[in-house]
Design an enzyme around this catalytic site. Sequence first.
Site: not given
Ligand code: IPM
Ligand code: MG
Length: 358
Positions: A141, A191, A223, A247, A251
């Site tokens: 990032y 990784k 993975d 990240d 999710d």
């Molecule tokens: C999160 C989001 C952010 C990230 C985006 C919106 C930049 O996906 O907070 O997980 O990737 O960190």
């Molecule tokens: Mg995210």
Amino acid sequence: MNKTITILPGDGIGLEVVKATTVVLDKIADMYGHQFDYQYADIGGAAIDKHEDPLPQETIDTCKKSDGVLLGAVGGPKWDNHPKGIRPEQGLLGIRKELQLFANLRPVTGHESLTDSSTLRKEVVDNVDLMILRELTGGLYFGEPQERRQVDGEEAAVDTMQYKKSEIERIVRQGFEMAKLRRKQLTSVDKANVLESSRLWRETVEEVKKDYPEVELDHMLVDNAAMQLIRDPKQFDVIVTENMFGDILSDEASMLTGSLGMLPSASIGSTAPGLYEPVHGSAPDIAGEGKANPLATISSAAMMLKYSFDMQDEAAAIDRAVASVLTNGHRTGDIAKQGETVLSTEEMTEKVLDVLKN
Ligand code: IPM
Ligand code: MG
């Protein structure tokens, strides 16, 4: 206690969920004799519209002058093709960096009454209780260079995955500390079979481990971790990992709870203030319609009370209230099954307030 909270509504449903959350915070202040003062500032697309800048200096200053920051969400199709390449997400990344919030806590807690909303089988997800600790200010990032360039006469792009040892050490230490307070089991995800940054990560984890003999440690390739998370999520207690892996895995892990709309997060550094935000995004498709699930943001506020204000009882009261509305079958659209009554953001918030009052 008197606390100043910076509110960054951001974009899309961010506005609705932070509004719902301040109502809950006010109720808590009332019940426990605190005062929360809110100062609002712009971030993301809203800030681009007003200031041509996703993170105005004024916003940074306001955040730094507060005891905690509550953020809704940033982004939306409206800002996807800004002529100068300015993106709402830069506001979010910028504030994380400015406040040096290197540790991102994403707890994944299953609510028994919601196990049916998960796409996974009930016995796999019920009572899941894990913590993803994501490094938040390094890696792909932020690594330089991040640019377009010519390679072999054609357009190419480069991103850089870089970690300093000190950056790895401080997040990994947090991971061990957190595991110590929980089930004493830490999984470090990397990784290392491919990436040099992961090999440094793994070495550093092994070094820090020496200070925590009581914590059981294992290393897992990312993975495999992605697979194990849905195969058998209950094997995990604390997962510590670098920025982008965290990240993606967070999710994925949100689905264990049935909805991305349920996951809160806390981002903290070594100095105050911390930043608290739901894991979900700005959901442009339902923005402004009063349909958003406010529970992830309300739970994020509970994390603020717990980690930034040391208000343990108050935080626990919110967590209990959230669990209770779910047990009582109250549902917003994202977690409702077919035939169930769907509540609006406001109605769901009312349900939380009702429980708090009792
Ligand atoms: C999160 C989001 C952010 C990230 C985006 C919106 C930049 O996906 O907070 O997980 O990737 O960190
Ligand atoms: Mg995210």
